[in-house]
Design a protein around this motif. Structure first.
Motif, PDB file in Angstrom:
ATOM      1  N   SER A  94       0.858  -1.187   0.000  1.00 47.59           N
ATOM      2  CA  SER A  94       0.000   0.000   0.000  1.00 47.59           C
ATOM      3  C   SER A  94       0.893   1.236   0.000  1.00 47.59           C
ATOM      4  CB  SER A  94      -0.907   0.007   1.237  1.00 47.59           C
ATOM      5  OG  SER A  94      -0.164   0.362   2.391  1.00 47.59           O
ATOM      6  N   HIS A  95       0.284   2.388   0.079  1.00 43.32           N
ATOM      7  CA  HIS A  95       1.032   3.643   0.058  1.00 43.32           C
ATOM      8  C   HIS A  95       1.941   3.782   1.279  1.00 43.32           C
ATOM      9  CE1 HIS A  95       1.907   7.788  -1.007  1.00 43.32           C
ATOM     10  NE2 HIS A  95       1.539   8.184   0.199  1.00 43.32           N
ATOM     11  N   VAL A  96       1.601   3.125   2.390  1.00 42.00           N
ATOM     12  CA  VAL A  96       2.395   3.267   3.612  1.00 42.00           C
ATOM     13  C   VAL A  96       3.329   2.080   3.837  1.00 42.00           C
ATOM     14  CG1 VAL A  96       0.657   4.720   4.707  1.00 42.00           C
ATOM     15  CG2 VAL A  96       0.576   2.235   5.046  1.00 42.00           C
ATOM     16  N   SER A  97       3.358   1.131   2.915  1.00 42.03           N
ATOM     17  CA  SER A  97       4.258  -0.015   3.069  1.00 42.03           C
ATOM     18  C   SER A  97       5.708   0.478   2.992  1.00 42.03           C
ATOM     19  CB  SER A  97       4.002  -1.060   1.984  1.00 42.03           C
ATOM     20  OG  SER A  97       2.678  -1.542   2.069  1.00 42.03           O
ATOM     21  N   PRO A  98       6.535   0.192   4.012  1.00 41.14           N
ATOM     22  CA  PRO A  98       7.910   0.707   4.004  1.00 41.14           C
ATOM     23  C   PRO A  98       8.796   0.080   2.931  1.00 41.14           C
ATOM     24  CG  PRO A  98       7.570  -0.775   5.858  1.00 41.14           C
ATOM     25  CD  PRO A  98       6.231  -0.564   5.237  1.00 41.14           C
ATOM     26  N   ASP A  99       8.516  -1.173   2.582  1.00 36.62           N
ATOM     27  CA  ASP A  99       9.337  -1.875   1.594  1.00 36.62           C
ATOM     28  C   ASP A  99       8.399  -2.573   0.611  1.00 36.62           C
ATOM     29  OD1 ASP A  99      11.092  -3.346   0.098  1.00 36.62           O
ATOM     30  OD2 ASP A  99      12.146  -4.251   1.809  1.00 36.62           O
ATOM     31  N   LEU A 100       8.441  -2.142  -0.645  1.00 33.09           N
ATOM     32  CA  LEU A 100       7.528  -2.698  -1.640  1.00 33.09           C
ATOM     33  C   LEU A 100       7.853  -4.137  -1.990  1.00 33.09           C
ATOM     34  CD1 LEU A 100       7.154   0.313  -4.103  1.00 33.09           C
ATOM     35  CD2 LEU A 100       5.782  -0.254  -2.095  1.00 33.09           C
ATOM     36  N   ASP A 101       9.079  -4.573  -1.718  1.00 30.15           N
ATOM     37  CA  ASP A 101       9.485  -5.938  -2.052  1.00 30.15           C
ATOM     38  C   ASP A 101       9.299  -6.908  -0.889  1.00 30.15           C
ATOM     39  OD1 ASP A 101      10.279  -5.241  -4.653  1.00 30.15           O
ATOM     40  OD2 ASP A 101      12.226  -4.523  -3.912  1.00 30.15           O
ATOM     41  N   ALA A 102       9.061  -6.371   0.307  1.00 27.81           N
ATOM     42  CA  ALA A 102       8.908  -7.225   1.489  1.00 27.81           C
ATOM     43  C   ALA A 102       7.459  -7.700   1.608  1.00 27.81           C
ATOM     44  CB  ALA A 102       9.309  -6.457   2.744  1.00 27.81           C
ATOM     45  N   PRO A 103       7.238  -8.811   2.300  1.00 23.67           N
ATOM     46  CA  PRO A 103       5.860  -9.270   2.519  1.00 23.67           C
ATOM     47  C   PRO A 103       5.041  -8.214   3.250  1.00 23.67           C
ATOM     48  CG  PRO A 103       7.430 -10.994   3.075  1.00 23.67           C
ATOM     49  CD  PRO A 103       8.231  -9.750   2.868  1.00 23.67           C
ATOM     50  N   ALA A 104       3.802  -8.061   2.877  1.00 21.66           N
ATOM     51  CA  ALA A 104       2.924  -7.086   3.533  1.00 21.66           C
ATOM     52  C   ALA A 104       2.628  -7.533   4.958  1.00 21.66           C
ATOM     53  CB  ALA A 104       1.632  -6.929   2.745  1.00 21.66           C
ATOM     54  N   THR A 105       2.573  -6.589   5.863  1.00 22.99           N
ATOM     55  CA  THR A 105       2.300  -6.884   7.267  1.00 22.99           C
ATOM     56  C   THR A 105       1.032  -6.161   7.706  1.00 22.99           C
ATOM     57  OG1 THR A 105       3.711  -5.046   7.974  1.00 22.99           O
ATOM     58  CG2 THR A 105       4.728  -7.238   7.812  1.00 22.99           C
ATOM     59  N   PHE A 106       0.338  -6.768   8.652  1.00 14.51           N
ATOM     60  CA  PHE A 106      -0.889  -6.179   9.176  1.00 14.51           C
ATOM     61  C   PHE A 106      -0.537  -5.176  10.272  1.00 14.51           C
ATOM     62  CE2 PHE A 106      -4.394  -5.840  12.107  1.00 14.51           C
ATOM     63  CZ  PHE A 106      -5.488  -5.701  11.270  1.00 14.51           C
ATOM     64  N   SER A 107      -1.114  -4.002  10.219  1.00 16.47           N
ATOM     65  CA  SER A 107      -0.937  -2.989  11.259  1.00 16.47           C
ATOM     66  C   SER A 107      -2.097  -2.018  11.185  1.00 16.47           C
ATOM     67  CB  SER A 107       0.388  -2.236  11.076  1.00 16.47           C
ATOM     68  OG  SER A 107       0.370  -1.455   9.900  1.00 16.47           O
ATOM     69  N   GLY A 108      -2.262  -1.240  12.257  1.00 17.54           N
ATOM     70  CA  GLY A 108      -3.312  -0.234  12.257  1.00 17.54           C
ATOM     71  C   GLY A 108      -3.103   0.803  11.166  1.00 17.54           C
ATOM     72  N   GLU A 109      -1.844   1.150  10.920  1.00 22.26           N
ATOM     73  CA  GLU A 109      -1.544   2.124   9.879  1.00 22.26           C
ATOM     74  C   GLU A 109      -1.917   1.582   8.511  1.00 22.26           C
ATOM     75  OE1 GLU A 109       2.188   5.011   8.592  1.00 22.26           O
ATOM     76  OE2 GLU A 109       2.610   3.013   9.413  1.00 22.26           O
ATOM     77  N   GLU A 110      -1.619   0.294   8.277  1.00 23.19           N
ATOM     78  CA  GLU A 110      -1.980  -0.321   6.997  1.00 23.19           C
ATOM     79  C   GLU A 110      -3.495  -0.320   6.804  1.00 23.19           C
ATOM     80  OE1 GLU A 110      -0.682  -1.514   4.313  1.00 23.19           O
ATOM     81  OE2 GLU A 110       1.468  -1.584   4.711  1.00 23.19           O
ATOM     82  N   ILE A 111      -4.218  -0.660   7.844  1.00 23.01           N
ATOM     83  CA  ILE A 111      -5.675  -0.721   7.737  1.00 23.01           C
ATOM     84  C   ILE A 111      -6.251   0.661   7.473  1.00 23.01           C
ATOM     85  CG2 ILE A 111      -7.788  -1.068   9.075  1.00 23.01           C
ATOM     86  CD1 ILE A 111      -6.605  -3.577   7.824  1.00 23.01           C
ATOM     87  N   ARG A 112      -5.768   1.660   8.191  1.00 29.12           N
ATOM     88  CA  ARG A 112      -6.285   3.018   7.979  1.00 29.12           C
ATOM     89  C   ARG A 112      -6.017   3.491   6.551  1.00 29.12           C
ATOM     90  NH1 ARG A 112      -5.031   3.408  13.533  1.00 29.12           N
ATOM     91  NH2 ARG A 112      -2.824   3.785  13.106  1.00 29.12           N
ATOM     92  N   GLU A 113      -4.837   3.168   6.020  1.00 32.62           N
ATOM     93  CA  GLU A 113      -4.516   3.556   4.650  1.00 32.62           C
ATOM     94  C   GLU A 113      -5.392   2.812   3.645  1.00 32.62           C
ATOM     95  OE1 GLU A 113      -3.106   4.689   1.018  1.00 32.62           O
ATOM     96  OE2 GLU A 113      -2.947   5.695   2.955  1.00 32.62           O
ATOM     97  N   ARG A 114      -5.494   1.498   3.808  1.00 27.82           N
ATOM     98  CA  ARG A 114      -6.253   0.704   2.839  1.00 27.82           C
ATOM     99  C   ARG A 114      -7.748   0.979   2.904  1.00 27.82           C
ATOM    100  NH1 ARG A 114      -2.999  -3.728   0.829  1.00 27.82           N
ATOM    101  NH2 ARG A 114      -0.968  -3.743   1.878  1.00 27.82           N
ATOM    102  N   MET A 115      -8.237   1.467   4.033  1.00 33.97           N
ATOM    103  CA  MET A 115      -9.660   1.774   4.177  1.00 33.97           C
ATOM    104  C   MET A 115      -9.953   3.259   3.969  1.00 33.97           C
ATOM    105  SD  MET A 115     -11.296  -1.050   4.785  1.00 33.97           S
ATOM    106  CE  MET A 115     -12.853  -0.412   5.405  1.00 33.97           C
ATOM    107  N   SER A 116      -8.971   4.024   3.543  1.00 35.83           N
ATOM    108  CA  SER A 116      -9.160   5.469   3.436  1.00 35.83           C
ATOM    109  C   SER A 116     -10.166   5.859   2.358  1.00 35.83           C
ATOM    110  CB  SER A 116      -7.810   6.154   3.159  1.00 35.83           C
ATOM    111  OG  SER A 116      -7.250   5.683   1.942  1.00 35.83           O
ATOM    112  N   GLY A 117     -10.472   4.963   1.447  1.00 36.80           N
ATOM    113  CA  GLY A 117     -11.465   5.267   0.418  1.00 36.80           C
ATOM    114  C   GLY A 117     -12.890   5.022   0.851  1.00 36.80           C
ATOM    115  N   ASN A 118     -13.085   4.563   2.080  1.00 37.84           N
ATOM    116  CA  ASN A 118     -14.432   4.316   2.601  1.00 37.84           C
ATOM    117  C   ASN A 118     -14.717   5.315   3.717  1.00 37.84           C
ATOM    118  OD1 ASN A 118     -13.470   1.491   1.532  1.00 37.84           O
ATOM    119  ND2 ASN A 118     -15.702   1.409   1.609  1.00 37.84           N
ATOM    120  N   LEU A 119     -15.623   6.222   3.459  1.00 38.91           N
ATOM    121  CA  LEU A 119     -15.922   7.286   4.410  1.00 38.91           C
ATOM    122  C   LEU A 119     -17.091   6.909   5.310  1.00 38.91           C
ATOM    123  CD1 LEU A 119     -15.643  10.413   2.077  1.00 38.91           C
ATOM    124  CD2 LEU A 119     -13.839   9.200   3.322  1.00 38.91           C
ATOM    125  N   CYS A 120     -16.990   7.348   6.560  1.00 35.50           N
ATOM    126  CA  CYS A 120     -18.079   7.158   7.533  1.00 35.50           C
ATOM    127  C   CYS A 120     -18.426   8.530   8.095  1.00 35.50           C
ATOM    128  CB  CYS A 120     -17.639   6.213   8.658  1.00 35.50           C
ATOM    129  SG  CYS A 120     -18.863   6.068   9.992  1.00 35.50           S
TER     130      CYS A 120
END
Length: 230
Positions: free
Chosen positions: A184-210
């Protein structure tokens, strides 16, 4: 409220103030500017030749297509301008996906097409002939909830509920993206396996507004569902 004068009229008023034109002379100058104040229909009435190039069709173009929605096959014949969202809501009567902004900015219409989430208001139904589509109705049902649906209930990840179907579909697909090592846009290393974190979730869900502001509870619900599926 200030009076807004069209630029053409401002020019005419300025000329008439500086030059001692007669009323008839001013009328002759204003005549070419008259269509500025008329609507498109009035302009077409005054210029019949322009109607030949208006591109107006007597009837819409229709196209046959097949969609597999929530595991069920559907054969449809639709106006080629019909969006996937309208096909789901108006023709298949699956009203879980919501029409919010109708511009792809709020995410309320999110569905999963061939395993990937999309804004169904921005894509035409005819573009998905033969595709497999999952809506909120296909994820789970009362008595047999999807883990993400159960987590949203547990953590109160909604208030009015209008955006919730899109939030849940997007969250399910977002977790699948992480498991597939899609950065995602906040992934520190594009070649490394993706990791789950609150920052990742907030970024990936940023297109869904509440608009109710249940964001913190939504993150808690997604985190809970992710841990349950590990």
């Amino acid at each position: 409220m200030p009076c807004i004068i069209p630029p053409a009229r401002r020019w005419l008023w300025t000329v008439s103030a500086l030059v001692p034109y007669s009323r008839a002379a001013i009328g002759r100058v204003a005549a070419p500017l008259a269509p500025v104040s008329f609507g498109v229909r009035d302009h077409a009435a005054r210029h019949p030749a322009s109607q030949r190039f208006s591109g107006i069709r007597s009837s819409p173009v229709r196209h046959s297509l097949a969609l597999t929605v929530n595991g069920q096959d559907h054969a449809l014949e639709l106006d080629t301008r019909t969006t996937l969202l309208d096909a789901l809501r108006e023709h298949l009567h699956l009203t879980g996906a919501k029409k919010g902004c109708d511009h792809g900015q709020c995410g309320a219409c999110t569905v999963i097409v061939e395993g990937r989430r999309i804004n169904s208001c921005l894509t035409l139904a005819v573009m998905h002939d033969g595709d497999a589509i999952t809506t909120i109705e296909g994820l789970g049902a009362p008595g047999d909830l999807h883990p993400m649906q159960a987590a949203f209930i547990k953590h109160d990840g909604y208030q009015c509920g209008y955006c919730t179907p899109g939030q849940i579909c997007s969250a399910v697909a977002a977790l699948d993206e992480i498991r597939a090592d899609m950065p995602s846009h906040v992934s520190p290393d594009l070649d490394a396996p993706a990791t789950f974190s609150g920052e990742e979730i907030r970024e990936r869900m940023s297109g869904n507004l509440c608009r109710c502001g249940a964001y913190s509870n939504i993150v808690d619900a997604i985190t809970d569902a992710a841990e349950e599926r590990v």
